[in-house]
Design a protein around this motif. Sequence first.
Motif, PDB file in Angstrom:
ATOM      1  N   SER A  31      27.708  30.111  46.021  1.00 35.43           N
ATOM      2  CA  SER A  31      28.796  31.090  46.138  1.00 35.43           C
ATOM      3  C   SER A  31      30.069  30.400  46.608  1.00 35.43           C
ATOM      4  O   SER A  31      30.384  30.367  47.797  1.00 35.43           O
ATOM      5  CB  SER A  31      28.404  32.207  47.113  1.00 35.43           C
ATOM      6  OG  SER A  31      27.292  32.921  46.633  1.00 35.43           O
ATOM      7  N   ALA A  32      30.798  29.856  45.671  1.00 32.97           N
ATOM      8  CA  ALA A  32      32.032  29.137  45.960  1.00 32.97           C
ATOM      9  C   ALA A  32      33.220  29.928  45.422  1.00 32.97           C
ATOM     10  O   ALA A  32      33.066  30.905  44.688  1.00 32.97           O
ATOM     11  CB  ALA A  32      31.985  27.757  45.313  1.00 32.97           C
ATOM     12  N   VAL A  33      34.410  29.507  45.826  1.00 33.22           N
ATOM     13  CA  VAL A  33      35.619  30.112  45.271  1.00 33.22           C
ATOM     14  C   VAL A  33      35.574  29.961  43.748  1.00 33.22           C
ATOM     15  O   VAL A  33      35.341  28.867  43.221  1.00 33.22           O
ATOM     16  CB  VAL A  33      36.877  29.437  45.848  1.00 33.22           C
ATOM     17  CG1 VAL A  33      38.128  29.951  45.143  1.00 33.22           C
ATOM     18  CG2 VAL A  33      36.958  29.670  47.342  1.00 33.22           C
ATOM     19  N   GLY A  34      35.743  31.065  43.033  1.00 30.70           N
ATOM     20  CA  GLY A  34      35.695  31.048  41.582  1.00 30.70           C
ATOM     21  C   GLY A  34      34.360  31.457  40.993  1.00 30.70           C
ATOM     22  O   GLY A  34      34.269  31.716  39.789  1.00 30.70           O
ATOM     23  N   THR A  35      33.304  31.523  41.814  1.00 31.18           N
ATOM     24  CA  THR A  35      32.000  31.951  41.311  1.00 31.18           C
ATOM     25  C   THR A  35      32.059  33.424  40.908  1.00 31.18           C
ATOM     26  O   THR A  35      32.584  34.258  41.644  1.00 31.18           O
ATOM     27  CB  THR A  35      30.907  31.756  42.377  1.00 31.18           C
ATOM     28  OG1 THR A  35      30.819  30.380  42.726  1.00 31.18           O
ATOM     29  CG2 THR A  35      29.552  32.234  41.864  1.00 31.18           C
ATOM     30  N   ASN A  36      31.518  33.735  39.756  1.00 29.30           N
ATOM     31  CA  ASN A  36      31.499  35.111  39.270  1.00 29.30           C
ATOM     32  C   ASN A  36      30.239  35.820  39.773  1.00 29.30           C
ATOM     33  O   ASN A  36      29.142  35.249  39.768  1.00 29.30           O
ATOM     34  CB  ASN A  36      31.520  35.121  37.743  1.00 29.30           C
ATOM     35  CG  ASN A  36      31.852  36.491  37.167  1.00 29.30           C
ATOM     36  OD1 ASN A  36      31.149  37.469  37.404  1.00 29.30           O
ATOM     37  ND2 ASN A  36      32.935  36.561  36.409  1.00 29.30           N
ATOM     38  N   LEU A  37      30.389  37.077  40.202  1.00 32.56           N
ATOM     39  CA  LEU A  37      29.234  37.833  40.689  1.00 32.56           C
ATOM     40  C   LEU A  37      28.160  37.972  39.616  1.00 32.56           C
ATOM     41  O   LEU A  37      26.962  38.013  39.935  1.00 32.56           O
ATOM     42  CB  LEU A  37      29.663  39.226  41.154  1.00 32.56           C
ATOM     43  CG  LEU A  37      30.637  39.297  42.334  1.00 32.56           C
ATOM     44  CD1 LEU A  37      30.885  40.766  42.707  1.00 32.56           C
ATOM     45  CD2 LEU A  37      30.121  38.529  43.543  1.00 32.56           C
ATOM     46  N   SER A  76      27.852  42.506  47.483  1.00 32.77           N
ATOM     47  CA  SER A  76      28.872  43.407  48.038  1.00 32.77           C
ATOM     48  C   SER A  76      29.991  42.571  48.633  1.00 32.77           C
ATOM     49  O   SER A  76      29.746  41.704  49.482  1.00 32.77           O
ATOM     50  CB  SER A  76      28.247  44.297  49.124  1.00 32.77           C
ATOM     51  OG  SER A  76      27.130  45.006  48.616  1.00 32.77           O
ATOM     52  N   VAL A  77      31.230  42.837  48.218  1.00 30.97           N
ATOM     53  CA  VAL A  77      32.371  42.020  48.626  1.00 30.97           C
ATOM     54  C   VAL A  77      33.331  42.823  49.501  1.00 30.97           C
ATOM     55  O   VAL A  77      33.735  43.928  49.147  1.00 30.97           O
ATOM     56  CB  VAL A  77      33.121  41.485  47.385  1.00 30.97           C
ATOM     57  CG1 VAL A  77      34.287  40.591  47.809  1.00 30.97           C
ATOM     58  CG2 VAL A  77      32.177  40.714  46.473  1.00 30.97           C
ATOM     59  N   ASN A  78      33.669  42.261  50.653  1.00 31.83           N
ATOM     60  CA  ASN A  78      34.699  42.770  51.563  1.00 31.83           C
ATOM     61  C   ASN A  78      34.436  44.188  52.062  1.00 31.83           C
ATOM     62  O   ASN A  78      33.683  44.380  53.005  1.00 31.83           O
ATOM     63  CB  ASN A  78      36.084  42.632  50.922  1.00 31.83           C
ATOM     64  CG  ASN A  78      36.462  41.170  50.701  1.00 31.83           C
ATOM     65  OD1 ASN A  78      35.997  40.297  51.416  1.00 31.83           O
ATOM     66  ND2 ASN A  78      37.289  40.916  49.721  1.00 31.83           N
ATOM     67  N   ASP A  79      35.013  45.212  51.438  1.00 30.11           N
ATOM     68  CA  ASP A  79      34.817  46.574  51.937  1.00 30.11           C
ATOM     69  C   ASP A  79      33.539  47.212  51.394  1.00 30.11           C
ATOM     70  O   ASP A  79      33.180  48.321  51.794  1.00 30.11           O
ATOM     71  CB  ASP A  79      36.022  47.455  51.608  1.00 30.11           C
ATOM     72  CG  ASP A  79      36.264  47.616  50.118  1.00 30.11           C
ATOM     73  OD1 ASP A  79      35.960  46.666  49.364  1.00 30.11           O
ATOM     74  OD2 ASP A  79      36.755  48.683  49.707  1.00 30.11           O
ATOM     75  N   ALA A  80      32.837  46.532  50.488  1.00 30.11           N
ATOM     76  CA  ALA A  80      31.529  47.012  50.018  1.00 30.11           C
ATOM     77  C   ALA A  80      30.462  46.503  50.975  1.00 30.11           C
ATOM     78  O   ALA A  80      30.505  45.356  51.396  1.00 30.11           O
ATOM     79  CB  ALA A  80      31.261  46.521  48.600  1.00 30.11           C
ATOM     80  N   ASP A  88      32.148  41.836  36.915  1.00 32.13           N
ATOM     81  CA  ASP A  88      32.945  40.678  36.525  1.00 32.13           C
ATOM     82  C   ASP A  88      34.046  40.437  37.555  1.00 32.13           C
ATOM     83  O   ASP A  88      35.185  40.889  37.393  1.00 32.13           O
ATOM     84  CB  ASP A  88      33.529  40.913  35.135  1.00 32.13           C
ATOM     85  CG  ASP A  88      34.298  39.698  34.628  1.00 32.13           C
ATOM     86  OD1 ASP A  88      34.152  38.608  35.206  1.00 32.13           O
ATOM     87  OD2 ASP A  88      35.051  39.856  33.636  1.00 32.13           O
ATOM     88  N   TYR A  89      33.690  39.719  38.622  1.00 23.93           N
ATOM     89  CA  TYR A  89      34.646  39.405  39.683  1.00 23.93           C
ATOM     90  C   TYR A  89      34.391  37.975  40.143  1.00 23.93           C
ATOM     91  O   TYR A  89      33.234  37.588  40.385  1.00 23.93           O
ATOM     92  CB  TYR A  89      34.478  40.361  40.873  1.00 23.93           C
ATOM     93  CG  TYR A  89      35.334  39.977  42.069  1.00 23.93           C
ATOM     94  CD1 TYR A  89      36.690  40.269  42.094  1.00 23.93           C
ATOM     95  CD2 TYR A  89      34.772  39.291  43.156  1.00 23.93           C
ATOM     96  CE1 TYR A  89      37.478  39.893  43.178  1.00 23.93           C
ATOM     97  CE2 TYR A  89      35.546  38.924  44.235  1.00 23.93           C
ATOM     98  CZ  TYR A  89      36.903  39.215  44.247  1.00 23.93           C
ATOM     99  OH  TYR A  89      37.687  38.842  45.308  1.00 23.93           O
ATOM    100  N   ARG A  90      35.476  37.203  40.277  1.00 22.79           N
ATOM    101  CA  ARG A  90      35.369  35.825  40.762  1.00 22.79           C
ATOM    102  C   ARG A  90      35.744  35.778  42.243  1.00 22.79           C
ATOM    103  O   ARG A  90      36.796  36.288  42.641  1.00 22.79           O
ATOM    104  CB  ARG A  90      36.267  34.883  39.941  1.00 22.79           C
ATOM    105  CG  ARG A  90      35.801  34.745  38.507  1.00 22.79           C
ATOM    106  CD  ARG A  90      36.502  33.647  37.741  1.00 22.79           C
ATOM    107  NE  ARG A  90      35.979  33.544  36.385  1.00 22.79           N
ATOM    108  CZ  ARG A  90      34.883  32.876  36.056  1.00 22.79           C
ATOM    109  NH1 ARG A  90      34.212  32.208  37.005  1.00 22.79           N
ATOM    110  NH2 ARG A  90      34.460  32.842  34.808  1.00 22.79           N
TER     111      ARG A  90
END
Length: 258
Positions: A31-37, A76-80, A88-90
């Motif tokens: 899980s690095a910067v740019g990795t897609n979920l 789950s990212v940030n507020d999730a 589709d989120y990097r």
Amino acid sequence: MIEILNPTLLSRARETGAVVADVLRTLKDRSAVGTNLMDLDRWAKALITEAGAVSCYVDYAPSFGHGPFGHYVCASVNDAVLHGRPYDYRLADGDLLTLDLAVSKGGVAADAAISFLVGEARPPESVALISTTERALAAGIAAAGPGVRVGDLSHAIGTVLRGAGYPVNTQFGGHGIGSTMHQDPHIANTGRPGRGYTLRPGLLLALEPWVMADTARLVTDADGWTLRSATGCRTAHSEHTIAITDDGAEILTLPRPY
């Protein structure tokens, strides 16, 4: 349903727990910067299959979800905070990512979750959120043992969460686990000691403290699954599956040494 596992099934539970821990660690490492979920979900599928296990999530369709979950890991990212459906989120620097994974192997399930920061940024609020859920999880595990009541675990967890100043939501919490992913008893993340089911050796529990920075209210995404903080604040979630033993509790989802 509450299951008490015999020694043979407990041995299988340890194997399943090791799979969960190893897959989560691998996904975290990737899980690095740019990795897609969606890549994380694809890797989760491959790792689970390679380990001879099956996902508890793909066909999971409880009353609170919108149809089968359809993915192999909750991301789950940030507020999730819960049931994050990969999309589709990097990942960006400083994102707070929670990965929640449950698999079954040999007829026994195990469930765990980790929250961590992506990249180099370390926002203090996010660090505090993650640390608090990890400390609450450790407190719940330390309180577990034969003869202890579910309320004692809830109280131990809630004392840490509330002591750090966070509101506590009781809609979703820990749970029994065994031949299926979600069983009784429900373990709220706050509660009164001395109440509820009395723990017995052979019982498996998934303890999962989670918090949102400034609210206890959840909202559901349009995907029908992902649960977010109502205010858009950041969140964190930590979880282990434990087995109640004759003299305490054994953590089944700790990563093995490299």
